[in-house]
Scaffold this motif. Structure first.
Motif, PDB file in Angstrom:
ATOM      1  N   GLU A 106      34.062  39.889  36.868  1.00 30.43           N
ATOM      2  CA  GLU A 106      34.509  40.358  35.623  1.00 30.43           C
ATOM      3  C   GLU A 106      34.864  39.287  34.725  1.00 30.43           C
ATOM      4  O   GLU A 106      34.588  39.167  33.444  1.00 30.43           O
ATOM      5  N   GLU A 107      35.942  38.525  35.336  1.00 31.95           N
ATOM      6  CA  GLU A 107      36.421  37.218  34.504  1.00 31.95           C
ATOM      7  C   GLU A 107      35.196  36.274  34.038  1.00 31.95           C
ATOM      8  O   GLU A 107      35.253  35.538  33.167  1.00 31.95           O
ATOM      9  N   LEU A 108      34.389  36.011  35.198  1.00 36.30           N
ATOM     10  CA  LEU A 108      33.285  35.137  34.853  1.00 36.30           C
ATOM     11  C   LEU A 108      32.312  35.655  33.616  1.00 36.30           C
ATOM     12  O   LEU A 108      31.721  34.814  32.918  1.00 36.30           O
ATOM     13  N   SER A 109      32.220  36.948  33.547  1.00 39.08           N
ATOM     14  CA  SER A 109      31.460  37.610  32.553  1.00 39.08           C
ATOM     15  C   SER A 109      31.999  37.149  31.053  1.00 39.08           C
ATOM     16  O   SER A 109      31.395  36.706  30.187  1.00 39.08           O
ATOM     17  N   LYS A 110      33.414  37.088  31.079  1.00 41.16           N
ATOM     18  CA  LYS A 110      34.097  36.929  29.814  1.00 41.16           C
ATOM     19  C   LYS A 110      33.953  35.466  29.474  1.00 41.16           C
ATOM     20  O   LYS A 110      33.760  35.167  28.106  1.00 41.16           O
ATOM     21  N   VAL A 111      34.156  34.546  30.311  1.00 40.63           N
ATOM     22  CA  VAL A 111      34.233  33.054  29.993  1.00 40.63           C
ATOM     23  C   VAL A 111      32.640  32.584  29.930  1.00 40.63           C
ATOM     24  O   VAL A 111      32.649  31.848  28.930  1.00 40.63           O
ATOM     25  N   THR A 112      31.754  33.035  30.780  1.00 44.20           N
ATOM     26  CA  THR A 112      30.519  32.139  30.687  1.00 44.20           C
ATOM     27  C   THR A 112      29.915  32.725  29.093  1.00 44.20           C
ATOM     28  O   THR A 112      29.057  32.036  28.691  1.00 44.20           O
ATOM     29  N   THR A 113      30.083  34.102  28.753  1.00 44.17           N
ATOM     30  CA  THR A 113      29.654  34.416  27.404  1.00 44.17           C
ATOM     31  C   THR A 113      30.056  33.420  26.327  1.00 44.17           C
ATOM     32  O   THR A 113      29.321  33.146  25.399  1.00 44.17           O
ATOM     33  N   SER A 114      31.098  32.657  26.409  1.00 42.83           N
ATOM     34  CA  SER A 114      31.652  31.864  25.317  1.00 42.83           C
ATOM     35  C   SER A 114      31.488  30.400  25.450  1.00 42.83           C
ATOM     36  O   SER A 114      31.650  29.760  24.649  1.00 42.83           O
ATOM     37  N   ASN A 115      30.683  30.287  26.434  1.00 39.15           N
ATOM     38  CA  ASN A 115      30.626  28.803  26.809  1.00 39.15           C
ATOM     39  C   ASN A 115      28.930  28.670  26.694  1.00 39.15           C
ATOM     40  O   ASN A 115      28.064  29.321  26.983  1.00 39.15           O
ATOM     41  N   PRO A 116      28.812  27.562  25.782  1.00 40.70           N
ATOM     42  CA  PRO A 116      27.173  27.435  25.337  1.00 40.70           C
ATOM     43  C   PRO A 116      26.214  27.226  26.365  1.00 40.70           C
ATOM     44  O   PRO A 116      25.003  27.282  26.332  1.00 40.70           O
ATOM     45  N   TYR A 117      26.933  26.770  27.613  1.00 37.62           N
ATOM     46  CA  TYR A 117      25.889  26.385  28.837  1.00 37.62           C
ATOM     47  C   TYR A 117      26.108  27.502  29.982  1.00 37.62           C
ATOM     48  O   TYR A 117      25.630  27.198  31.035  1.00 37.62           O
ATOM     49  N   GLY A 118      26.952  28.517  29.626  1.00 41.10           N
ATOM     50  CA  GLY A 118      27.010  29.602  30.472  1.00 41.10           C
ATOM     51  C   GLY A 118      27.703  29.281  31.747  1.00 41.10           C
ATOM     52  O   GLY A 118      27.637  29.493  32.987  1.00 41.10           O
ATOM     53  N   ARG A 119      28.653  28.048  31.614  1.00 44.91           N
ATOM     54  CA  ARG A 119      29.553  27.527  32.718  1.00 44.91           C
ATOM     55  C   ARG A 119      30.985  28.049  32.685  1.00 44.91           C
ATOM     56  O   ARG A 119      31.516  28.547  31.464  1.00 44.91           O
ATOM     57  N   ALA A 120      31.753  27.994  33.774  1.00 49.90           N
ATOM     58  CA  ALA A 120      33.129  28.210  33.781  1.00 49.90           C
ATOM     59  C   ALA A 120      33.936  27.541  34.838  1.00 49.90           C
ATOM     60  O   ALA A 120      33.100  27.023  36.023  1.00 49.90           O
ATOM     61  N   VAL A 121      35.097  27.167  34.943  1.00 52.09           N
ATOM     62  CA  VAL A 121      35.933  26.431  35.857  1.00 52.09           C
ATOM     63  C   VAL A 121      36.701  27.499  36.677  1.00 52.09           C
ATOM     64  O   VAL A 121      37.624  28.249  35.541  1.00 52.09           O
ATOM     65  N   ILE A 122      36.922  27.555  37.799  1.00 49.50           N
ATOM     66  CA  ILE A 122      37.759  28.446  38.428  1.00 49.50           C
ATOM     67  C   ILE A 122      38.774  27.614  39.250  1.00 49.50           C
ATOM     68  O   ILE A 122      38.197  26.596  39.934  1.00 49.50           O
ATOM     69  N   THR A 123      39.905  27.545  39.510  1.00 44.86           N
ATOM     70  CA  THR A 123      40.835  27.232  40.331  1.00 44.86           C
ATOM     71  C   THR A 123      41.364  28.197  41.256  1.00 44.86           C
ATOM     72  O   THR A 123      41.639  29.326  40.965  1.00 44.86           O
ATOM     73  N   VAL A 124      41.320  27.806  42.499  1.00 45.97           N
ATOM     74  CA  VAL A 124      42.129  28.898  43.703  1.00 45.97           C
ATOM     75  C   VAL A 124      43.188  27.689  44.083  1.00 45.97           C
ATOM     76  O   VAL A 124      43.150  26.544  44.592  1.00 45.97           O
ATOM     77  N   CYS A 125      44.437  28.431  43.822  1.00 44.41           N
ATOM     78  CA  CYS A 125      45.773  27.544  43.913  1.00 44.41           C
ATOM     79  C   CYS A 125      46.545  28.556  44.821  1.00 44.41           C
ATOM     80  O   CYS A 125      46.569  29.814  45.159  1.00 44.41           O
ATOM     81  N   GLY A 126      47.691  27.778  45.362  1.00 45.17           N
ATOM     82  CA  GLY A 126      48.667  28.565  46.118  1.00 45.17           C
ATOM     83  C   GLY A 126      49.390  27.464  46.997  1.00 45.17           C
ATOM     84  O   GLY A 126      49.178  26.386  47.107  1.00 45.17           O
ATOM     85  N   GLY A 127      50.223  27.905  47.794  1.00 41.94           N
ATOM     86  CA  GLY A 127      51.310  27.025  48.588  1.00 41.94           C
ATOM     87  C   GLY A 127      50.381  26.949  49.835  1.00 41.94           C
ATOM     88  O   GLY A 127      49.231  27.062  50.186  1.00 41.94           O
ATOM     89  N   SER A 128      51.143  26.172  50.752  1.00 42.65           N
ATOM     90  CA  SER A 128      50.872  25.911  52.052  1.00 42.65           C
ATOM     91  C   SER A 128      50.452  26.668  53.104  1.00 42.65           C
ATOM     92  O   SER A 128      51.132  27.881  53.029  1.00 42.65           O
ATOM     93  N   GLY A 129      49.245  26.730  53.661  1.00 45.08           N
ATOM     94  CA  GLY A 129      48.888  27.687  54.626  1.00 45.08           C
ATOM     95  C   GLY A 129      48.456  28.981  54.006  1.00 45.08           C
ATOM     96  O   GLY A 129      48.035  29.887  54.670  1.00 45.08           O
ATOM     97  N   VAL A 130      48.000  29.025  52.740  1.00 38.40           N
ATOM     98  CA  VAL A 130      47.715  30.280  52.164  1.00 38.40           C
ATOM     99  C   VAL A 130      46.197  30.689  52.205  1.00 38.40           C
ATOM    100  O   VAL A 130      45.590  31.621  51.947  1.00 38.40           O
ATOM    101  N   GLY A 131      45.427  29.630  52.543  1.00 36.83           N
ATOM    102  CA  GLY A 131      43.981  29.748  52.644  1.00 36.83           C
ATOM    103  C   GLY A 131      43.127  29.302  51.568  1.00 36.83           C
ATOM    104  O   GLY A 131      42.091  29.912  51.345  1.00 36.83           O
ATOM    105  N   LYS A 132      43.826  28.242  50.661  1.00 36.40           N
ATOM    106  CA  LYS A 132      42.815  27.922  49.503  1.00 36.40           C
ATOM    107  C   LYS A 132      41.667  27.457  49.825  1.00 36.40           C
ATOM    108  O   LYS A 132      40.448  27.858  49.023  1.00 36.40           O
ATOM    109  N   SER A 133      41.360  26.415  50.960  1.00 36.08           N
ATOM    110  CA  SER A 133      40.098  25.924  51.154  1.00 36.08           C
ATOM    111  C   SER A 133      39.229  26.927  51.630  1.00 36.08           C
ATOM    112  O   SER A 133      37.944  27.052  51.234  1.00 36.08           O
ATOM    113  N   GLU A 134      39.725  27.851  52.206  1.00 39.76           N
ATOM    114  CA  GLU A 134      38.982  28.811  53.028  1.00 39.76           C
ATOM    115  C   GLU A 134      38.019  29.969  51.951  1.00 39.76           C
ATOM    116  O   GLU A 134      37.162  30.012  51.861  1.00 39.76           O
ATOM    117  N   ILE A 135      39.182  30.429  51.065  1.00 38.66           N
ATOM    118  CA  ILE A 135      38.906  31.380  50.020  1.00 38.66           C
ATOM    119  C   ILE A 135      38.060  30.671  48.939  1.00 38.66           C
ATOM    120  O   ILE A 135      36.880  31.407  48.618  1.00 38.66           O
TER     121      ILE A 135
END
Length: 324
Positions: A62-91
């Motif tokens: 849903e969030e990507l739908s909003k963002v890619t609509t406004s980018n001329p190349y249909g692109r978007a940047v996501i970050t997965v953040c959080g503290g130690s051991g929360v599973g950032k790399s895996e998610i």
């Protein structure tokens, strides 16, 4: 570094109809999937990670739908953040795989490749910053003398000088501890430690249609630091997995995803994974506390917040959970 590039042909935005269709699609997750680009990084994907990623995925679309609509190349940047051991790399790896399986090209990069110093030197700089600031704090607080310095030096040699329990025996020790912590806070997760400008320039180039990007690789020593030219021709989404992915020092992130963990949950996780029964040093615990404080201060910007139990929660619920 990424200014001289060719541009891809514009891609179609992720439509609301696509979101509806893809959200209902059952994606099978194999035991071995591609992961981020940190040299030597090892990830172990478990059922809890898969369940969490599957919960996040429809909301992410849903969030990507909003963002890619406004980018001329249909692109978007996501970050997965959080503290130690929360599973950032895996998610991050799972979300990238799920996007790829849905026909949405995705690449996962690790923010841990972008400190100014390799891990060994950065760890040393963190400790040096804490100690130098602490000693200066003793001077400013009127606590510096030969006897007190001898006590501090002994704690430093024992790697126990970040231990707040010492204040009970030596009240003046608070001047060292408080100033050290303040100095460390001004280093951690700031441009003093990390080249956020380089990361932001990469994100900007991606969103501006770059067909290739030069991405940094940082291992554990000076001989494992290089750049790879990565083909982005078929990529619509760039995912960064990184503690500092929601920082105010970057402007090109579209969708921050915060994987939350309370201080108690983080501590329990680290204790459960401690080797030989060893617990973290007081200095490591201080670093984790300061990083947690920064994550909390940035949390209001997150588009998606996920609890440790794998539920998507509102910012108001997050504040209650964290006692804010």
């Amino acid at each position: 570094m990424n200014k001289d590039y060719n541009k891809i042909s514009p891609k179609a935005a992720i439509s609301a109809e696509m979101v509806k269709t893809l959200a209902q699609k059952e994606i099978q997750i194999p035991s071995d999937i591609p992961h981020g680009d940190m040299p030597g990084d090892k990830i172990e994907i478990g059922e809890s990670h898969i369940a969490k990623a599957k919960t996040v995925f429809p909301k992410l679309l849903e969030e990507l739908s909003k963002v890619t609509t406004s980018n001329p190349y249909g692109r978007a940047v996501i970050t997965v953040c959080g503290g130690s051991g929360v599973g950032k790399s895996e998610i991050a790896s799972l979300l990238s795989y799920m996007l790829e399986q849905s026909g949405i090209g995705s690449y996962t990069m690790s923010g841990d490749n972008y400190p100014h110093r390799i891990p060994m030197y950065n760890d040393a700089e963190r400790l040096h910053t804490f100690r130098q600031s602490g000693i200066r704090g003793m001077v400013d607080g009127g606590a510096m003398n030969a006897e007190n310095y001898k006590i501090v030096k002994n704690y430093q040699e024992l790697n126990d000088d970040a231990n707040a329990d010492h204040v009970k025996e030596y009240p003046w020790f608070a001047s060292y501890l408080d100033a050290g912590k303040k100095g460390l806070d001004a280093y951690l997760g700031t441009p003093n430690e990390t080249d956020f400008d380089e990361v932001d320039s990469i994100l900007a180039a991606f969103k501006d249609g770059a067909d290739k990007l030069w991405l940094k690789r940082m291992g554990r020593d000076e001989s494992t630091l290089w750049y790879d030219e990565v083909d982005m021709t078929d990529k619509q989404v760039l995912i960064i997995e990184w503690t500092h992915g929601n920082t105010d020092f970057m402007k090109e992130v579209d969708i921050p995803v915060l994987l939350n963990s309370t201080p108690q949950e983080t501590l329990e996780h680290r204790r459960s994974r401690a080797r030989d029964g060893k617990v973290d040093s007081p200095f490591t615990m201080m670093v984790l506390e300061l990083e947690q404080n920064k994550l909390m201060a940035q949390a209001h910007k997150a588009k998606i917040i996920v609890s440790k139990q794998g539920e998507i929660i509102s910012y108001d619920d997050y504040k209650k959970l964290m006692g804010l």
